[in-house]
Design a protein around this motif. Structure first.
Motif, PDB file in Angstrom:
ATOM      1  N   LEU A 186       6.495  59.318  33.962  1.00  0.00           N
ATOM      2  CA  LEU A 186       6.329  59.887  32.633  1.00  0.00           C
ATOM      3  C   LEU A 186       5.464  58.969  31.777  1.00  0.00           C
ATOM      4  N   ARG A 187       4.742  59.577  30.864  1.00  0.00           N
ATOM      5  CA  ARG A 187       3.887  58.798  29.976  1.00  0.00           C
ATOM      6  C   ARG A 187       4.727  58.105  28.912  1.00  0.00           C
ATOM      7  N   GLN A 188       4.042  57.370  28.076  1.00  0.00           N
ATOM      8  CA  GLN A 188       4.699  56.629  26.990  1.00  0.00           C
ATOM      9  C   GLN A 188       5.398  57.567  26.021  1.00  0.00           C
ATOM     10  N   PHE A 189       6.589  57.154  25.559  1.00  0.00           N
ATOM     11  CA  PHE A 189       7.299  57.906  24.530  1.00  0.00           C
ATOM     12  C   PHE A 189       7.577  57.003  23.340  1.00  0.00           C
ATOM     13  N   ASP A 190       7.575  57.627  22.156  1.00  0.00           N
ATOM     14  CA  ASP A 190       7.970  56.912  20.949  1.00  0.00           C
ATOM     15  C   ASP A 190       9.479  57.018  20.735  1.00  0.00           C
ATOM     16  N   GLU A 191      10.038  58.174  21.101  1.00  0.00           N
ATOM     17  CA  GLU A 191      11.464  58.426  20.904  1.00  0.00           C
ATOM     18  C   GLU A 191      12.023  59.195  22.093  1.00  0.00           C
ATOM     19  N   ILE A 192      13.278  58.907  22.412  1.00  0.00           N
ATOM     20  CA  ILE A 192      13.985  59.641  23.466  1.00  0.00           C
ATOM     21  C   ILE A 192      15.336  60.078  22.900  1.00  0.00           C
ATOM     22  N   TYR A 193      15.621  61.363  23.014  1.00  0.00           N
ATOM     23  CA  TYR A 193      16.945  61.893  22.679  1.00  0.00           C
ATOM     24  C   TYR A 193      17.656  62.236  23.981  1.00  0.00           C
ATOM     25  N   ASN A 194      18.781  61.591  24.251  1.00  0.00           N
ATOM     26  CA  ASN A 194      19.531  61.870  25.472  1.00  0.00           C
ATOM     27  C   ASN A 194      20.690  62.813  25.164  1.00  0.00           C
ATOM     28  N   LEU A 195      20.468  64.095  25.478  1.00  0.00           N
ATOM     29  CA  LEU A 195      21.486  65.125  25.261  1.00  0.00           C
ATOM     30  C   LEU A 195      21.959  65.723  26.586  1.00  0.00           C
ATOM     31  N   ALA A 196      21.562  65.127  27.699  1.00  0.00           N
ATOM     32  CA  ALA A 196      21.839  65.715  29.005  1.00  0.00           C
ATOM     33  C   ALA A 196      23.273  65.451  29.446  1.00  0.00           C
ATOM     34  N   CYS A 197      24.086  66.480  29.439  1.00  0.00           N
ATOM     35  CA  CYS A 197      25.438  66.414  29.996  1.00  0.00           C
ATOM     36  C   CYS A 197      26.148  67.726  29.670  1.00  0.00           C
ATOM     37  N   PRO A 198      26.830  68.339  30.635  1.00  0.00           N
ATOM     38  CA  PRO A 198      27.656  69.497  30.293  1.00  0.00           C
ATOM     39  C   PRO A 198      28.729  69.073  29.307  1.00  0.00           C
ATOM     40  N   ALA A 199      28.998  69.904  28.303  1.00  0.00           N
ATOM     41  CA  ALA A 199      29.850  69.460  27.202  1.00  0.00           C
ATOM     42  C   ALA A 199      31.107  70.285  27.000  1.00  0.00           C
ATOM     43  N   SER A 200      31.269  71.375  27.723  1.00  0.00           N
ATOM     44  CA  SER A 200      32.505  72.154  27.595  1.00  0.00           C
ATOM     45  C   SER A 200      33.381  71.895  28.809  1.00  0.00           C
ATOM     46  N   PRO A 201      34.710  71.926  28.631  1.00  0.00           N
ATOM     47  CA  PRO A 201      35.608  71.629  29.759  1.00  0.00           C
ATOM     48  C   PRO A 201      35.345  72.460  31.005  1.00  0.00           C
ATOM     49  N   ILE A 202      35.068  73.742  30.848  1.00  0.00           N
ATOM     50  CA  ILE A 202      34.788  74.578  32.015  1.00  0.00           C
ATOM     51  C   ILE A 202      33.599  74.035  32.792  1.00  0.00           C
ATOM     52  N   HIS A 203      32.570  73.640  32.086  1.00  0.00           N
ATOM     53  CA  HIS A 203      31.359  73.160  32.745  1.00  0.00           C
ATOM     54  C   HIS A 203      31.512  71.745  33.281  1.00  0.00           C
ATOM     55  N   TYR A 204      32.080  70.829  32.483  1.00  0.00           N
ATOM     56  CA  TYR A 204      32.114  69.451  32.970  1.00  0.00           C
ATOM     57  C   TYR A 204      33.203  69.225  34.012  1.00  0.00           C
ATOM     58  N   GLN A 205      34.206  70.095  34.072  1.00  0.00           N
ATOM     59  CA  GLN A 205      35.228  69.969  35.099  1.00  0.00           C
ATOM     60  C   GLN A 205      34.835  70.661  36.400  1.00  0.00           C
ATOM     61  N   ASP A 224      32.227  70.096  38.227  1.00  0.00           N
ATOM     62  CA  ASP A 224      31.787  69.036  39.147  1.00  0.00           C
ATOM     63  C   ASP A 224      31.981  67.711  38.423  1.00  0.00           C
ATOM     64  N   PRO A 225      33.220  67.226  38.375  1.00  0.00           N
ATOM     65  CA  PRO A 225      33.517  66.043  37.559  1.00  0.00           C
ATOM     66  C   PRO A 225      32.776  64.790  38.001  1.00  0.00           C
ATOM     67  N   VAL A 226      32.506  64.653  39.293  1.00  0.00           N
ATOM     68  CA  VAL A 226      31.765  63.478  39.765  1.00  0.00           C
ATOM     69  C   VAL A 226      30.349  63.495  39.213  1.00  0.00           C
ATOM     70  N   HIS A 227      29.729  64.657  39.255  1.00  0.00           N
ATOM     71  CA  HIS A 227      28.364  64.758  38.719  1.00  0.00           C
ATOM     72  C   HIS A 227      28.354  64.555  37.206  1.00  0.00           C
ATOM     73  N   THR A 228      29.392  65.049  36.513  1.00  0.00           N
ATOM     74  CA  THR A 228      29.484  64.842  35.064  1.00  0.00           C
ATOM     75  C   THR A 228      29.514  63.355  34.734  1.00  0.00           C
TER      76      THR A 228
END
Length: 311
Positions: A63-82, A84-88
């Motif tokens: 990836l090229r240069q970035f000035d800012e990075i927002y890290n929002l990557a993750c399932p956030a509801s119990p149904i989704h994050y449970q 595949d809990p290892v992957h979460t």
């Protein structure tokens, strides 16, 4: 104009954030594995942003240069994050480390979307940032709760070791258009069930409480946090401090959907927090931020969205 990376950018919060960044004429790269995000959320932006399908658990592409990075990557509801809990857990911890390494290499300041779940089932109410939490480290929610706590640890260690500019916010329950109708969260559940003339699912006695923040208010908090001085690292609570029980929420949803669907009671899930309410003094003072959209107004907007996507 800045060059900005948003991980999890095809998700509910990520897509709203990208809307604001594009409005400000930034160059935006959206990275998402589409596990819980959807291209539909960013379809209206496809000519204005760069999209990369990738999982941040894996080594990042060149990836090229970035000035800012927002890290929002993750399932956030119990149904989704449970699901595949290892992957979460790997997304929260290994993913955070990959993002931090990228920030270290490019000199970007980096934002972590943490969560009120770091407080667990709190013994202190309402919750200030200084509270260390009451978390079950081996329960069914632990993959998310402890994963996010571990990510905060990594962010602060990178800041101390490498002088990285970090920004951490702890998000309290957020709702609005583009929520996944199948995510199992109480706002989406109640609205979809009411619109489909099904009983509203209430867990426990319905007297457990949450504080609901409309998505536009939350994203404004994100932007103010990222624009704050380097000395402002957080974590800072972002949420609406007005507290409602599940029964009160159900009553409001039925009012604004003009329905009389009955309530259907189920057993309370393991480790489900009984109370959740943020103290937002730091956000008020440091970011000059406070939510503006009250629950009735936000619910009406969210219901209109779900009317367009729910049969």
């Amino acid at each position: 104009m800045s060059r900005i990376l948003v991980t999890g950018g095809a998700g509910f919060l990520g897509s709203h954030l990208i809307d604001r960044l594009v409005e400000q004429d930034h160059e935006v790269v959206c990275l998402d594995n589409l596990q819980t995000g959807s291209l539909e959320n960013i379809k209206h932006l496809e000519s204005k942003i760069t999209f990369i399908e990738h999982d941040i658990v894996e080594a990042l592409p060149q990836l090229r240069q970035f000035d800012e990075i927002y890290n929002l990557a993750c399932p956030a509801s119990p149904i989704h994050y449970q699901a595949d809990p290892v992957h979460t857990f790997k997304t929260s911890v290994i993913g955070a480390m990959n993002i931090l390494e990228l920030a270290r290499q490019t000199g970007a300041k980096v934002f972590q979307a943490s969560t009120s779940e770091v407080y667990g089932d709190p013994l202190v109410h309402p919750q200030p940032e200084q509270y260390w939490g009451h978390v079950n480290p081996i329960g069914i929610r632990s993959c998310y709760d402890e994963g996010k706590r571990g990510a905060e640890t990594l962010f602060f260690d990178y800041a101390r070791m490498y002088d990285l500019e970090i920004k951490i916010v702890r998000i309290f329950n957020t709702y609005g258009p583009r929520m996944d109708a199948r995510d199992g969260r109480v706002v989406s559940n109640f609205i979809v069930q009411s619109l489909q003339n099904r009983p509203l699912t209430v867990y426990g006695d319905g007297k457990q409480s949450r504080s609901f923040c409309y998505v536009d208010d939350l994203i404004e908090g994100f932007l103010r946090m990222m624009a704050s001085p380097k000395t402002v690292t957080g974590p800072i609570n972002l949420g609406n401090p007005n507290e409602f029980t599940m029964l009160e929420l159900a009553e409001k949803v039925l009012k604004w959907t003009a329905n009389e669907t009955p309530l259907q009671y189920h057993e309370l899930p393991q480790d489900d927090p009984k109370q959740r309410q943020p103290i937002i003094d730091q956000a008020n003072i440091i970011l000059n931020w406070a939510p503006k959209v009250m629950l009735d107004e936000g619910l009406q907007k969210t219901i209109e969205y779900f009317k367009s996507v729910v049969a």
